[in-house]
Design a protein around this motif. Sequence first.
Motif, PDB file in Angstrom:
ATOM      1  N   SER A   1      33.027  -5.276  65.211  1.00  0.00           N
ATOM      2  CA  SER A   1      32.869  -6.793  64.454  1.00  0.00           C
ATOM      3  C   SER A   1      32.660  -6.523  63.115  1.00  0.00           C
ATOM      4  O   SER A   1      31.694  -5.625  62.721  1.00  0.00           O
ATOM      5  CB  SER A   1      31.879  -7.519  65.324  1.00  0.00           C
ATOM      6  OG  SER A   1      31.918  -8.868  64.723  1.00  0.00           O
ATOM      7  N   ARG A   2      33.305  -7.188  62.221  1.00  0.00           N
ATOM      8  CA  ARG A   2      32.741  -7.558  60.729  1.00  0.00           C
ATOM      9  C   ARG A   2      32.210  -9.058  60.736  1.00  0.00           C
ATOM     10  O   ARG A   2      32.135  -9.415  59.514  1.00  0.00           O
ATOM     11  CB  ARG A   2      34.255  -7.664  59.958  1.00  0.00           C
ATOM     12  CG  ARG A   2      34.803  -6.097  60.016  1.00  0.00           C
ATOM     13  CD  ARG A   2      33.736  -5.034  59.080  1.00  0.00           C
ATOM     14  NE  ARG A   2      34.448  -4.014  59.117  1.00  0.00           N
ATOM     15  CZ  ARG A   2      34.040  -2.617  59.717  1.00  0.00           C
ATOM     16  NH1 ARG A   2      32.787  -2.859  60.668  1.00  0.00           N
ATOM     17  NH2 ARG A   2      34.674  -1.684  59.683  1.00  0.00           N
ATOM     18  N   GLY A   3      31.872  -9.761  61.950  1.00  0.00           N
ATOM     19  CA  GLY A   3      31.120 -10.949  61.956  1.00  0.00           C
ATOM     20  C   GLY A   3      31.842 -12.073  61.985  1.00  0.00           C
ATOM     21  O   GLY A   3      33.212 -12.093  61.899  1.00  0.00           O
ATOM     22  N   HIS A   4      31.198 -13.198  62.293  1.00  0.00           N
ATOM     23  CA  HIS A   4      31.591 -14.387  62.448  1.00  0.00           C
ATOM     24  C   HIS A   4      32.876 -14.421  63.583  1.00  0.00           C
ATOM     25  O   HIS A   4      33.823 -15.112  63.288  1.00  0.00           O
ATOM     26  CB  HIS A   4      32.159 -15.021  61.150  1.00  0.00           C
ATOM     27  CG  HIS A   4      30.883 -15.001  60.187  1.00  0.00           C
ATOM     28  ND1 HIS A   4      29.834 -16.199  60.140  1.00  0.00           N
ATOM     29  CD2 HIS A   4      30.495 -14.172  59.172  1.00  0.00           C
ATOM     30  CE1 HIS A   4      28.967 -15.686  59.461  1.00  0.00           C
ATOM     31  NE2 HIS A   4      29.304 -14.660  58.936  1.00  0.00           N
TER      32      HIS A   4
ATOM     33  N   HIS B   1      37.362  -9.926  62.688  1.00  0.00           N
ATOM     34  CA  HIS B   1      36.540 -10.925  61.693  1.00  0.00           C
ATOM     35  C   HIS B   1      37.075 -12.258  61.658  1.00  0.00           C
ATOM     36  O   HIS B   1      38.083 -12.620  61.578  1.00  0.00           O
ATOM     37  CB  HIS B   1      36.645 -10.341  60.268  1.00  0.00           C
ATOM     38  CG  HIS B   1      36.015 -11.187  59.240  1.00  0.00           C
ATOM     39  ND1 HIS B   1      34.501 -11.308  58.709  1.00  0.00           N
ATOM     40  CD2 HIS B   1      36.411 -12.082  58.365  1.00  0.00           C
ATOM     41  CE1 HIS B   1      34.328 -11.966  58.107  1.00  0.00           C
ATOM     42  NE2 HIS B   1      35.354 -12.627  57.585  1.00  0.00           N
TER      43      HIS B   1
ATOM     44  N   VAL C   1      27.345  -8.627  65.643  1.00  0.00           N
ATOM     45  CA  VAL C   1      26.752  -8.615  64.096  1.00  0.00           C
ATOM     46  C   VAL C   1      26.587 -10.051  63.561  1.00  0.00           C
ATOM     47  O   VAL C   1      26.833 -10.915  64.404  1.00  0.00           O
ATOM     48  CB  VAL C   1      27.682  -7.613  63.296  1.00  0.00           C
ATOM     49  CG1 VAL C   1      27.621  -6.479  63.898  1.00  0.00           C
ATOM     50  CG2 VAL C   1      28.995  -8.307  63.224  1.00  0.00           C
ATOM     51  N   SER C   2      26.329 -10.123  62.462  1.00  0.00           N
ATOM     52  CA  SER C   2      26.269 -11.235  61.814  1.00  0.00           C
ATOM     53  C   SER C   2      27.097 -12.549  62.051  1.00  0.00           C
ATOM     54  O   SER C   2      28.059 -12.156  61.700  1.00  0.00           O
ATOM     55  CB  SER C   2      25.705 -11.211  60.240  1.00  0.00           C
ATOM     56  OG  SER C   2      25.610 -12.383  59.654  1.00  0.00           O
ATOM     57  N   GLY C   3      26.703 -13.718  62.625  1.00  0.00           N
ATOM     58  CA  GLY C   3      27.470 -14.576  62.668  1.00  0.00           C
ATOM     59  C   GLY C   3      28.430 -14.676  63.755  1.00  0.00           C
ATOM     60  O   GLY C   3      29.137 -15.683  64.269  1.00  0.00           O
ATOM     61  N   ASP C   4      28.272 -13.590  64.764  1.00  0.00           N
ATOM     62  CA  ASP C   4      28.954 -13.516  66.041  1.00  0.00           C
ATOM     63  C   ASP C   4      28.324 -14.414  67.082  1.00  0.00           C
ATOM     64  O   ASP C   4      27.272 -14.605  66.923  1.00  0.00           O
ATOM     65  CB  ASP C   4      29.095 -11.987  66.671  1.00  0.00           C
ATOM     66  CG  ASP C   4      30.179 -11.152  65.937  1.00  0.00           C
ATOM     67  OD1 ASP C   4      30.889 -11.684  65.217  1.00  0.00           O
ATOM     68  OD2 ASP C   4      29.682  -9.763  66.147  1.00  0.00           O
ATOM     69  N   GLN C   5      29.208 -15.060  67.937  1.00  0.00           N
ATOM     70  CA  GLN C   5      28.654 -15.932  68.875  1.00  0.00           C
ATOM     71  C   GLN C   5      29.285 -15.487  70.215  1.00  0.00           C
ATOM     72  O   GLN C   5      30.205 -15.997  70.713  1.00  0.00           O
ATOM     73  CB  GLN C   5      29.187 -17.446  68.491  1.00  0.00           C
ATOM     74  CG  GLN C   5      28.755 -17.830  67.468  1.00  0.00           C
ATOM     75  CD  GLN C   5      28.973 -19.315  67.078  1.00  0.00           C
ATOM     76  OE1 GLN C   5      28.906 -20.029  68.021  1.00  0.00           O
ATOM     77  NE2 GLN C   5      29.666 -19.371  65.754  1.00  0.00           N
TER      78      GLN C   5
END
Length: 185
Positions: free
Chosen positions: A90-93, A67, A105-109
């Motif tokens: 992933s927990r995002g970002h 995360h 997931v949300s915000g991953d790049q």
Amino acid sequence: MNGASGGGMEASIADLVDSTVSGNTANNGGGIFTDDVHSIWSSTIAENTATGGYGGGLFVVGTTVAHGSIITDNDGLPGYDNCTNSGVVSRGHNIESTDTCELGVSGDQPATDPLLGPLADNGGPARTHALLVGSPAINGGASCSVAVDQRYAPRDAQCDIGAFEFIDFTTVALTVASSAAFDIR
């Protein structure tokens, strides 16, 4: 150089928070080798090498939760440079320079250059990779659960991704008294 695994860290159950794992070498898992539950929060895993080729950054046998972290520029076999074994959840970002960690997931790049400076003394107790101007990691975090970065610099409301919080010193607010005189030449 370590000859076994986990050049920077080998763990069964561990939490890595506000940390930089960089410049390590091992047979597999150049940065981190984990064989059970592991979590990575607001950390940077960069420039590690797996001489055996698997998991330049991370070699995951069990499950690793990521995360708000950066995984970049690690060296391993093609397709295994940053991660091996798709046990990364992933927990995002998160930002990853390739797409071997299978983030999404949300915000991953995934497949994104985080624009990091070299490993250096940027203040604090240990060396870090500074975020360069224009880095997609700047203000890229969400639900920041840590108040400071690795250097103990305060994180702002929209925290940055990774172990380093970018502080822009180029913006200055001045308050001038109405009675002040100026001499501009």
